[in-house]
Design an enzyme around this catalytic site. Structure first.
Site, PDB file in Angstrom:
ATOM      1  N   LYS A  22      37.436  45.640  47.035  1.00 34.86           N
ATOM      2  CA  LYS A  22      36.914  44.305  46.702  1.00 34.86           C
ATOM      3  C   LYS A  22      35.390  44.297  46.727  1.00 34.86           C
ATOM      4  O   LYS A  22      34.746  43.817  45.793  1.00 34.86           O
ATOM      5  CB  LYS A  22      37.448  43.271  47.697  1.00 34.86           C
ATOM      6  CG  LYS A  22      36.711  41.951  47.658  1.00 34.86           C
ATOM      7  CD  LYS A  22      37.181  41.015  48.752  1.00 34.86           C
ATOM      8  CE  LYS A  22      36.340  39.772  48.837  1.00 34.86           C
ATOM      9  NZ  LYS A  22      35.011  40.008  49.437  1.00 34.86           N
ATOM     10  N   ASN A  23      34.812  44.839  47.805  1.00 35.66           N
ATOM     11  CA  ASN A  23      33.358  44.708  47.934  1.00 35.66           C
ATOM     12  C   ASN A  23      32.590  45.621  46.977  1.00 35.66           C
ATOM     13  O   ASN A  23      31.378  45.504  46.860  1.00 35.66           O
ATOM     14  CB  ASN A  23      32.929  44.922  49.394  1.00 35.66           C
ATOM     15  CG  ASN A  23      33.300  43.719  50.255  1.00 35.66           C
ATOM     16  OD1 ASN A  23      33.683  42.677  49.733  1.00 35.66           O
ATOM     17  ND2 ASN A  23      33.206  43.867  51.571  1.00 35.66           N
ATOM     18  N   CYS A 116      33.370  32.763  52.367  1.00 34.82           N
ATOM     19  CA  CYS A 116      33.955  32.361  53.646  1.00 34.82           C
ATOM     20  C   CYS A 116      32.875  31.870  54.598  1.00 34.82           C
ATOM     21  O   CYS A 116      31.783  32.452  54.662  1.00 34.82           O
ATOM     22  CB  CYS A 116      34.647  33.549  54.301  1.00 34.82           C
ATOM     23  SG  CYS A 116      36.071  34.134  53.410  1.00 34.82           S
ATOM     24  N   ARG A 121      24.911  32.133  56.608  1.00 35.08           N
ATOM     25  CA  ARG A 121      24.823  33.396  55.853  1.00 35.08           C
ATOM     26  C   ARG A 121      23.613  33.326  54.920  1.00 35.08           C
ATOM     27  O   ARG A 121      23.741  33.081  53.722  1.00 35.08           O
ATOM     28  CB  ARG A 121      26.121  33.654  55.074  1.00 35.08           C
ATOM     29  CG  ARG A 121      27.313  33.815  55.989  1.00 35.08           C
ATOM     30  CD  ARG A 121      28.595  34.082  55.230  1.00 35.08           C
ATOM     31  NE  ARG A 121      28.685  35.453  54.751  1.00 35.08           N
ATOM     32  CZ  ARG A 121      29.746  35.931  54.103  1.00 35.08           C
ATOM     33  NH1 ARG A 121      30.784  35.166  53.860  1.00 35.08           N
ATOM     34  NH2 ARG A 121      29.775  37.199  53.698  1.00 35.08           N
ATOM     35  N   ASP A 304      34.930  43.195  58.979  1.00 33.27           N
ATOM     36  CA  ASP A 304      36.032  42.683  58.146  1.00 33.27           C
ATOM     37  C   ASP A 304      37.412  43.034  58.701  1.00 33.27           C
ATOM     38  O   ASP A 304      38.419  42.514  58.200  1.00 33.27           O
ATOM     39  CB  ASP A 304      35.901  43.218  56.706  1.00 33.27           C
ATOM     40  CG  ASP A 304      34.800  42.497  55.942  1.00 33.27           C
ATOM     41  OD1 ASP A 304      34.215  41.544  56.488  1.00 33.27           O
ATOM     42  OD2 ASP A 304      34.523  42.894  54.796  1.00 33.27           O
ATOM     43  N   ARG A 396      41.986  35.841  47.707  1.00 28.07           N
ATOM     44  CA  ARG A 396      40.634  36.215  47.257  1.00 28.07           C
ATOM     45  C   ARG A 396      40.382  37.699  47.471  1.00 28.07           C
ATOM     46  O   ARG A 396      39.496  38.274  46.816  1.00 28.07           O
ATOM     47  CB  ARG A 396      39.573  35.426  48.043  1.00 28.07           C
ATOM     48  CG  ARG A 396      39.378  34.000  47.564  1.00 28.07           C
ATOM     49  CD  ARG A 396      38.107  33.407  48.145  1.00 28.07           C
ATOM     50  NE  ARG A 396      37.043  34.386  48.105  1.00 28.07           N
ATOM     51  CZ  ARG A 396      36.199  34.631  49.106  1.00 28.07           C
ATOM     52  NH1 ARG A 396      36.268  33.934  50.205  1.00 28.07           N
ATOM     53  NH2 ARG A 396      35.278  35.561  48.994  1.00 28.07           N
TER      54      ARG A 396
HETATM   55  C1  UD1 Z   1      29.154  42.102  52.894  1.00 25.61           C
HETATM   56  C2  UD1 Z   1      30.617  41.977  52.561  1.00 25.61           C
HETATM   57  C3  UD1 Z   1      31.378  41.361  53.711  1.00 25.61           C
HETATM   58  C4  UD1 Z   1      31.118  42.112  55.001  1.00 25.61           C
HETATM   59  C5  UD1 Z   1      29.612  42.299  55.240  1.00 25.61           C
HETATM   60  C6  UD1 Z   1      29.308  43.185  56.434  1.00 25.61           C
HETATM   61  C7  UD1 Z   1      30.539  41.668  50.167  1.00 25.61           C
HETATM   62  C8  UD1 Z   1      30.743  40.755  49.015  1.00 25.61           C
HETATM   63  N1  UD1 Z   1      30.739  41.147  51.378  1.00 25.61           N
HETATM   64  O1  UD1 Z   1      28.684  40.760  53.084  1.00 25.61           O
HETATM   65  O2  UD1 Z   1      32.770  41.446  53.388  1.00 25.61           O
HETATM   66  O3  UD1 Z   1      31.661  41.359  56.070  1.00 25.61           O
HETATM   67  O4  UD1 Z   1      29.002  42.886  54.088  1.00 25.61           O
HETATM   68  O5  UD1 Z   1      29.932  44.421  56.276  1.00 25.61           O
HETATM   69  O6  UD1 Z   1      30.278  42.842  50.021  1.00 25.61           O
HETATM   70  N2  UD1 Z   1      21.822  38.557  56.558  1.00 25.61           N
HETATM   71  C9  UD1 Z   1      20.630  37.855  56.679  1.00 25.61           C
HETATM   72  N3  UD1 Z   1      19.883  37.681  55.546  1.00 25.61           N
HETATM   73  C10 UD1 Z   1      20.275  38.161  54.329  1.00 25.61           C
HETATM   74  C11 UD1 Z   1      21.480  38.879  54.232  1.00 25.61           C
HETATM   75  C12 UD1 Z   1      22.239  39.061  55.373  1.00 25.61           C
HETATM   76  O7  UD1 Z   1      20.266  37.403  57.756  1.00 25.61           O
HETATM   77  O8  UD1 Z   1      19.537  37.963  53.356  1.00 25.61           O
HETATM   78  C13 UD1 Z   1      22.637  38.764  57.770  1.00 25.61           C
HETATM   79  C14 UD1 Z   1      24.036  38.151  57.625  1.00 25.61           C
HETATM   80  O9  UD1 Z   1      24.031  36.778  57.975  1.00 25.61           O
HETATM   81  C15 UD1 Z   1      24.810  38.999  58.595  1.00 25.61           C
HETATM   82  C16 UD1 Z   1      24.175  40.385  58.441  1.00 25.61           C
HETATM   83  O10 UD1 Z   1      22.900  40.150  57.865  1.00 25.61           O
HETATM   84  O11 UD1 Z   1      24.612  38.548  59.905  1.00 25.61           O
HETATM   85  C17 UD1 Z   1      24.917  41.344  57.555  1.00 25.61           C
HETATM   86  O12 UD1 Z   1      25.165  40.738  56.316  1.00 25.61           O
HETATM   87  P1  UD1 Z   1      25.356  41.572  54.969  1.00 25.61           P
HETATM   88  O13 UD1 Z   1      25.499  43.028  55.281  1.00 25.61           O
HETATM   89  O14 UD1 Z   1      24.305  41.149  54.014  1.00 25.61           O
HETATM   90  O15 UD1 Z   1      26.742  41.020  54.490  1.00 25.61           O
HETATM   91  P2  UD1 Z   1      27.122  40.444  53.102  1.00 25.61           P
HETATM   92  O16 UD1 Z   1      26.468  41.229  51.999  1.00 25.61           O
HETATM   93  O17 UD1 Z   1      26.987  38.954  53.092  1.00 25.61           O
END
Ligand code: UD1
Length: 416
Positions: A22-23, A116, A121, A304, A396
């Site tokens: 998915k990711n 979610c 986020r 996850d 999803r």
């Molecule tokens: C992706 C995955 C999600 C998984 C996560 C961590 C997708 C679509 N989703 O989410 O399933 O749970 O990686 O493995 O691939 N953060 C910030 N600022 C930002 C971006 C992130 O503070 O601009 C924080 C987030 O709130 C979180 C941490 O960084 O605490 C990690 O987030 P991130 O690795 O970016 O996760 P996602 O890309 O949202």
């Protein structure tokens, strides 16, 4: 809305085939628009997030064809239409259209992403990546405006690794002028997959899978045929299920190298697994042991799978803990597990689980994707009937979940 109805406590046996990640696919679909010739993506998961992204492509006048085997994307007539519909807000990964459209057109307007609720986020790191590449942005009324005269490669230092920000920066950088270096890049297998896909399309990327990724901008990308990697979270979910009910369960079409954290955790819990190439056999354990889990970035224990392993730990004999380090509010499933008979105490970012407690069938609500999956596993082990409301969250992220579980003899169906 959608409900899943489960009659639990049935031993499961047979084969579950894992679909594409998915990711990965949620990034590959937006990434495809960077090529103006045809891209075909094989082994895609049949999940609702994919169909929403395809609908979004149509808003950009990109033509698509979906067969059971592949998705074909033809962006030769793409238009830079502002993406402002609510579809953008229905999933997290719509944020990859920021990097892809910015890379292609140097400006774009989009609705902020949804997905979610797991606590706040933010997307500040994505924006930091774009800004470093010479882009300005403005956010107003749920819309984000990105604008660059031209994108220029630079060094980007992230304060901590983010999957989304790493991929989005790669998407914006592949057609930028000059060389981009991402420091403190995320290392998840899905990042390597996106980098491999872009490389097959003619991009120049090195270092994906390490903390430093280098991208040398090229003028254009061409079409390709690409096979998505197996979904390690889907595989992990069914391995956990097999540890509870496998008689045995065979999980096929996996990459076990991506499953190190979950396999070693199951092993600590006393679960027997046998790896043979891309297949893993898992037997239920009649005396599951407790353990302590701390989520971490790859190759650590994935956030996850945290909610899903919590269901297993309710069946371990003794006290287990799960500490969540990535998101601040990812325990919404626990309240529902407690309704089913689990003994769980939530303490800030840590849950303490006292097992073993038998679970009883109940009416519960899936509040998010992986939390929903944790309830499905709970329903499958519980005595009696479980009804999971808001099951659309589960659809999803789990390809053909009902059929896959029915094929291994689970008593499960969808209902309205
Ligand atoms: C992706 C995955 C999600 C998984 C996560 C961590 C997708 C679509 N989703 O989410 O399933 O749970 O990686 O493995 O691939 N953060 C910030 N600022 C930002 C971006 C992130 O503070 O601009 C924080 C987030 O709130 C979180 C941490 O960084 O605490 C990690 O987030 P991130 O690795 O970016 O996760 P996602 O890309 O949202």
């Amino acid at each position: 809305m959608n409900k899943i109805v489960i009659k639990g406590s049935v031993p499961l046996e047979g084969i579950i085939n894992i679909d594409g990640a998915k990711n990965s696919i949620v990034a590959l679909i937006p990434a495809s628009i960077l090529s103006k010739s045809i891209v075909r993506i094989y082994n895609y998961p049949k999940i609702s997030d994919v169909y929403v992204l395809i609908d979004i492509l149509q808003e950009l006048s990109v033509s698509t064809k979906i067969t059971n085997e592949y998705i074909e994307i033809n962006s030769s007539n793409i238009k830079n239409t502002p993406l402002t519909t609510t579809k953008m807000g229905s999933l997290r990964a719509s944020y990859y259209f920021m990097g892809a459209l910015l890379g292609l057109f140097k400006n774009t307007t989009l609705r902020l992403p949804g997905g979610c609720y797991l606590g706040p986020r933010p997307i500040d790191l994505h924006l930091k990546g774009f800004e470093t590449l010479n882009c300005r942005y403005d956010i107003n009324n749920e819309l984000i405006y990105l604008q660059a005269d031209k994108l220029i490669g630079k060094e980007i230092h992230f304060p901590f690794p983010s999957v989304g920000a790493t991929i989005n920066t790669m998407l914006a950088a592949v057609l930028a002028e000059g060389e981009t270096t991402i420091y403190n890049a995320a290392k998840e297998p899905e990042i390597v997959d996106v980098a491999n896909f872009l490389t097959q399309m003619g991009a120049k990327i090195s270092g994906a899978g390490t903390s430093i990724i280098k991208i040398i901008g090229v003028k254009e990308l061409h079409g390709t045929d690409y096979v998505v990697i197996p979904d390690r979270i889907e595989a992990g979910t069914y391995l956990i299920l097999g540890a509870l009910l496998g008689n045995p369960l065979e999980i096929h079409r996996v990459n076990y190298l991506h499953l190190y954290a979950i396999l070693t955790t199951l092993n600590k819990c006393g679960v027997k697994t046998y790896i043979n190439d891309d297949k893993i056999i898992v037997y239920n354990s009649n005396k599951l042991l407790p353990t302590d889990i701390v989520t971490d970035v790859y190759p650590g224990f994935p956030t996850d799978l945290q909610q899903i392993i919590t269901t297993l730990l309710t069946q371990s004999h003794g006290i287990s803990t799960v500490t969540e380090t990535i998101y601040s509010d990812r325990f919404q499933n626990c309240q529902e597990l407690i309704k089913m008979g689990a003994n769980i105490v939530i303490n800030d970012n840590k849950v303490i689980i006292k097992g073993r407690t038998p679970l009883k069938g109940s009416e519960v609500v899936a509040k998010d994707l992986r939390g929903g999956a944790s309830l499905a596993i709970a329903g499958l082990i519980a005595e009696g009937t479980t009804i999971i409301n808001e099951a659309q969250h589960i659809l999803r992220g789990y390809s053909n979940i009902i059929e896959k579980l029915q094929n291994v003899k689970a008593n499960i169906h969808m209902s309205t």
